[in-house]
Design a protein around this motif. Structure first.
Motif, PDB file in Angstrom:
ATOM      1  N   LYS A  45      -7.876 -16.881   1.370  1.00  0.00           N
ATOM      2  CA  LYS A  45      -7.612 -15.230   0.879  1.00  0.00           C
ATOM      3  C   LYS A  45      -6.758 -14.596   1.898  1.00  0.00           C
ATOM      4  O   LYS A  45      -5.224 -14.007   0.805  1.00  0.00           O
ATOM      5  N   HIS A  46      -6.037 -15.531   2.921  1.00  0.00           N
ATOM      6  CA  HIS A  46      -5.256 -15.218   3.462  1.00  0.00           C
ATOM      7  C   HIS A  46      -3.970 -15.871   3.052  1.00  0.00           C
ATOM      8  O   HIS A  46      -2.587 -15.352   2.543  1.00  0.00           O
ATOM      9  N   GLY A  47      -4.247 -17.087   2.392  1.00  0.00           N
ATOM     10  CA  GLY A  47      -3.286 -17.312   1.469  1.00  0.00           C
ATOM     11  C   GLY A  47      -2.148 -17.038   0.096  1.00  0.00           C
ATOM     12  O   GLY A  47      -1.297 -16.742  -0.029  1.00  0.00           O
ATOM     13  N   CYS A  48      -3.853 -16.301  -0.421  1.00  0.00           N
ATOM     14  CA  CYS A  48      -3.497 -15.773  -1.754  1.00  0.00           C
ATOM     15  C   CYS A  48      -2.452 -14.391  -1.493  1.00  0.00           C
ATOM     16  O   CYS A  48      -1.937 -14.166  -2.270  1.00  0.00           O
ATOM     17  N   LEU A  49      -3.048 -13.595   0.165  1.00  0.00           N
ATOM     18  CA  LEU A  49      -2.345 -12.630  -0.322  1.00  0.00           C
ATOM     19  C   LEU A  49      -0.336 -13.051   0.417  1.00  0.00           C
ATOM     20  O   LEU A  49       0.478 -11.982  -0.522  1.00  0.00           O
ATOM     21  N   LEU A  50      -0.427 -13.359   1.392  1.00  0.00           N
ATOM     22  CA  LEU A  50       1.493 -14.702   1.146  1.00  0.00           C
ATOM     23  C   LEU A  50       1.442 -14.895   0.212  1.00  0.00           C
ATOM     24  O   LEU A  50       2.840 -14.262  -0.327  1.00  0.00           O
ATOM     25  N   GLU A  78      -6.362  -3.217  -1.772  1.00  0.00           N
ATOM     26  CA  GLU A  78      -6.664  -2.407  -0.363  1.00  0.00           C
ATOM     27  C   GLU A  78      -8.127  -2.456  -0.686  1.00  0.00           C
ATOM     28  O   GLU A  78      -8.577  -2.041   0.787  1.00  0.00           O
ATOM     29  N   LYS A  79      -8.936  -3.513  -1.283  1.00  0.00           N
ATOM     30  CA  LYS A  79     -10.477  -4.285  -0.685  1.00  0.00           C
ATOM     31  C   LYS A  79     -10.232  -4.433   0.389  1.00  0.00           C
ATOM     32  O   LYS A  79     -11.393  -4.311   1.537  1.00  0.00           O
ATOM     33  N   PHE A  80      -9.304  -5.510   0.775  1.00  0.00           N
ATOM     34  CA  PHE A  80      -9.264  -6.589   1.837  1.00  0.00           C
ATOM     35  C   PHE A  80      -8.747  -5.589   3.032  1.00  0.00           C
ATOM     36  O   PHE A  80      -8.397  -6.235   4.027  1.00  0.00           O
ATOM     37  N   LEU A  81      -8.246  -4.358   3.103  1.00  0.00           N
ATOM     38  CA  LEU A  81      -7.855  -3.562   3.903  1.00  0.00           C
ATOM     39  C   LEU A  81      -9.312  -3.685   4.896  1.00  0.00           C
ATOM     40  O   LEU A  81      -9.376  -3.174   5.893  1.00  0.00           O
ATOM     41  N   THR A  82     -10.610  -4.113   4.743  1.00  0.00           N
ATOM     42  CA  THR A  82     -11.782  -3.895   5.478  1.00  0.00           C
ATOM     43  C   THR A  82     -12.227  -5.060   5.753  1.00  0.00           C
ATOM     44  O   THR A  82     -13.285  -5.381   6.180  1.00  0.00           O
ATOM     45  N   ASP A  83     -11.471  -6.192   5.933  1.00  0.00           N
ATOM     46  CA  ASP A  83     -12.128  -7.171   5.734  1.00  0.00           C
ATOM     47  C   ASP A  83     -12.010  -7.572   6.738  1.00  0.00           C
ATOM     48  O   ASP A  83     -11.617  -7.180   8.183  1.00  0.00           O
ATOM     49  N   ILE A  84     -12.882  -8.961   7.344  1.00  0.00           N
ATOM     50  CA  ILE A  84     -13.875  -8.984   8.674  1.00  0.00           C
ATOM     51  C   ILE A  84     -12.560  -9.571   9.603  1.00  0.00           C
ATOM     52  O   ILE A  84     -12.652  -9.079  10.874  1.00  0.00           O
ATOM     53  N   GLU A  85     -11.687 -10.401   8.299  1.00  0.00           N
ATOM     54  CA  GLU A  85     -10.600 -10.912   9.342  1.00  0.00           C
ATOM     55  C   GLU A  85      -9.305 -10.193   9.802  1.00  0.00           C
ATOM     56  O   GLU A  85      -8.564  -9.374   8.119  1.00  0.00           O
ATOM     57  N   VAL A  86      -8.716  -9.891  10.848  1.00  0.00           N
ATOM     58  CA  VAL A  86      -7.808  -8.815  11.503  1.00  0.00           C
ATOM     59  C   VAL A  86      -6.148  -9.344  10.204  1.00  0.00           C
ATOM     60  O   VAL A  86      -5.283  -8.698   9.767  1.00  0.00           O
ATOM     61  N   ARG A  87      -5.924 -11.329   9.855  1.00  0.00           N
ATOM     62  CA  ARG A  87      -4.812 -11.848   9.493  1.00  0.00           C
ATOM     63  C   ARG A  87      -4.985 -11.110   7.845  1.00  0.00           C
ATOM     64  O   ARG A  87      -4.285 -11.114   7.105  1.00  0.00           O
ATOM     65  N   VAL A  88      -6.669 -11.653   6.976  1.00  0.00           N
ATOM     66  CA  VAL A  88      -6.476 -10.400   6.398  1.00  0.00           C
ATOM     67  C   VAL A  88      -5.901  -9.101   5.486  1.00  0.00           C
ATOM     68  O   VAL A  88      -5.546  -9.146   4.550  1.00  0.00           O
ATOM     69  N   THR A  90      -4.129  -7.391   7.842  1.00  0.00           N
ATOM     70  CA  THR A  90      -2.884  -7.344   7.584  1.00  0.00           C
ATOM     71  C   THR A  90      -1.380  -7.777   6.676  1.00  0.00           C
ATOM     72  O   THR A  90      -0.967  -6.875   5.811  1.00  0.00           O
ATOM     73  N   ALA A  91      -2.210  -8.733   6.063  1.00  0.00           N
ATOM     74  CA  ALA A  91      -1.387  -9.500   4.721  1.00  0.00           C
ATOM     75  C   ALA A  91      -2.252  -7.508   3.135  1.00  0.00           C
ATOM     76  O   ALA A  91      -0.966  -8.121   2.593  1.00  0.00           O
ATOM     77  N   ALA A  92      -3.205  -7.807   3.971  1.00  0.00           N
ATOM     78  CA  ALA A  92      -2.880  -6.673   2.450  1.00  0.00           C
ATOM     79  C   ALA A  92      -2.654  -5.520   2.253  1.00  0.00           C
ATOM     80  O   ALA A  92      -2.322  -5.208   1.596  1.00  0.00           O
ATOM     81  N   GLY A  93      -2.348  -5.674   3.317  1.00  0.00           N
ATOM     82  CA  GLY A  93      -1.313  -4.112   3.958  1.00  0.00           C
ATOM     83  C   GLY A  93       0.304  -4.290   3.500  1.00  0.00           C
ATOM     84  O   GLY A  93       0.267  -3.798   2.608  1.00  0.00           O
ATOM     85  N   GLU A  94       0.276  -6.087   4.031  1.00  0.00           N
ATOM     86  CA  GLU A  94       1.748  -6.351   3.313  1.00  0.00           C
ATOM     87  C   GLU A  94       2.223  -6.576   1.762  1.00  0.00           C
ATOM     88  O   GLU A  94       2.792  -5.789   0.981  1.00  0.00           O
ATOM     89  N   VAL A  95       1.165  -6.734   1.073  1.00  0.00           N
ATOM     90  CA  VAL A  95       0.528  -6.818  -0.478  1.00  0.00           C
ATOM     91  C   VAL A  95       0.865  -5.033  -0.926  1.00  0.00           C
ATOM     92  O   VAL A  95       2.101  -5.352  -2.319  1.00  0.00           O
ATOM     93  N   LEU A  96       0.891  -3.959  -0.400  1.00  0.00           N
ATOM     94  CA  LEU A  96       0.627  -2.602  -1.107  1.00  0.00           C
ATOM     95  C   LEU A  96       1.795  -2.827  -0.267  1.00  0.00           C
ATOM     96  O   LEU A  96       2.645  -1.532  -1.418  1.00  0.00           O
ATOM     97  N   GLY A  97       2.334  -2.754   0.278  1.00  0.00           N
ATOM     98  CA  GLY A  97       4.014  -2.051   0.931  1.00  0.00           C
ATOM     99  C   GLY A  97       4.822  -3.121   0.144  1.00  0.00           C
ATOM    100  O   GLY A  97       5.935  -2.100  -0.890  1.00  0.00           O
TER     101      GLY A  97
END
Length: 237
Positions: A45-50, A78-88, A90-97
């Motif tokens: 998930k993290h890699g895909c968001l990056l 938007e969905k991953f803003l509540t993922d259990i993993e903090v790095r996911v 954070t990356a989700a928020g960066e994608v929205l940015g």
């Protein structure tokens, strides 16, 4: 591994300027397949968001395939803003940015209610023992303590709980604030119309939060607000 993901992003950034449309579209399809799999690991998930973050600036919004990718990726982030993993998260928020930077303030308008509600609902949150995310974060804190101080340290649950409270345990609050900051930075001067008393009061509340990381992130959000207010880029576009 983080080093491998970072290396992959660096290679992707080198490849994107010269890739053709069919290669880019196939990459979009592969990303969506990977990130939409319910069994996928947090690392994937993290890699895909990056990767999406790197790809979005190169998309043509007039192309229906690119536009569909952007629409679907916005919903996933938007969905991953509540993922259990903090790095996911954070990356989700960066994608929205990045999407705000590519598309404009319409992205913030669509996500605003949800993101601000995440911040508000977590501001006075009590760390719940039966919360899966909290259990995961506390376990990671205890593992770190054990590495730093030896196995005996892990038995001191009171100290572990205090460290957990001070350094983690606030679930989506810090990462939701970082998402807000990323969207403000992405919108730039176009964010100015959204700065109202309600938003300012919400952010000012974070500046006196018991968690020092939340306070720090709140000040970063203030910095971004000052930056968008002092920029005149939107006045010339």
């Amino acid at each position: 591994m983080k080093l491998e993901r970072d290396r992959g992003v660096a290679e992707l950034l080198r490849a994107l300027p010269t890739c053709n449309k069919s290669e880019r579209l196939q990459f979009e399809v592969n990303l969506l397949l990977l990130i939409s799999d319910s069994e996928t690991s947090w690392e994937t998930k993290h890699g895909c968001l990056l990767a999406a973050k790197a790809l979005i600036p190169y998309l043509n919004l007039d192309d229906e395939h690119d536009a569909d990718f952007v629409h679907r990726m916005k919903g996933i982030a938007e969905k991953f803003l509540t993922d259990i993993e903090v790095r996911v998260r954070t990356a989700a928020g960066e994608v929205l940015g990045v999407l705000c930077g590519k598309i404009g303030p319409a992205v913030y308008q669509e996500c605003k209610e949800y993101v601000l509600r995440l911040i508000q609902s977590n501001l006075e949150r009590q760390v719940a023992d039966d919360d899966d995310g909290s259990k995961h974060e506390q376990l990671e804190t205890e593992k770190l303590m054990e590495k730093l101080a030896g196995p005996s340290q892990r038995r001191n649950s009171a100290e572990a709980a205090q460290i957990f409270h001070d350094t983690a345990g606030w679930k989506n609050l810090e990462t939701s604030l970082k998402c807000l900051q990323a969207m403000i930075d992405g919108c730039g001067a176009f964010f100015q119309p959204f700065v109202d008393d309600d938003l300012l009061q919400l952010i000012f509340t974070t500046l006196t939060h018991t968690n020092r990381f939340v306070r720090e992130t709140g000040f970063y959000v203030c910095s971004s607000l000052v930056g968008c207010g002092s920029s005149d880029q939107g006045m010339h576009n």
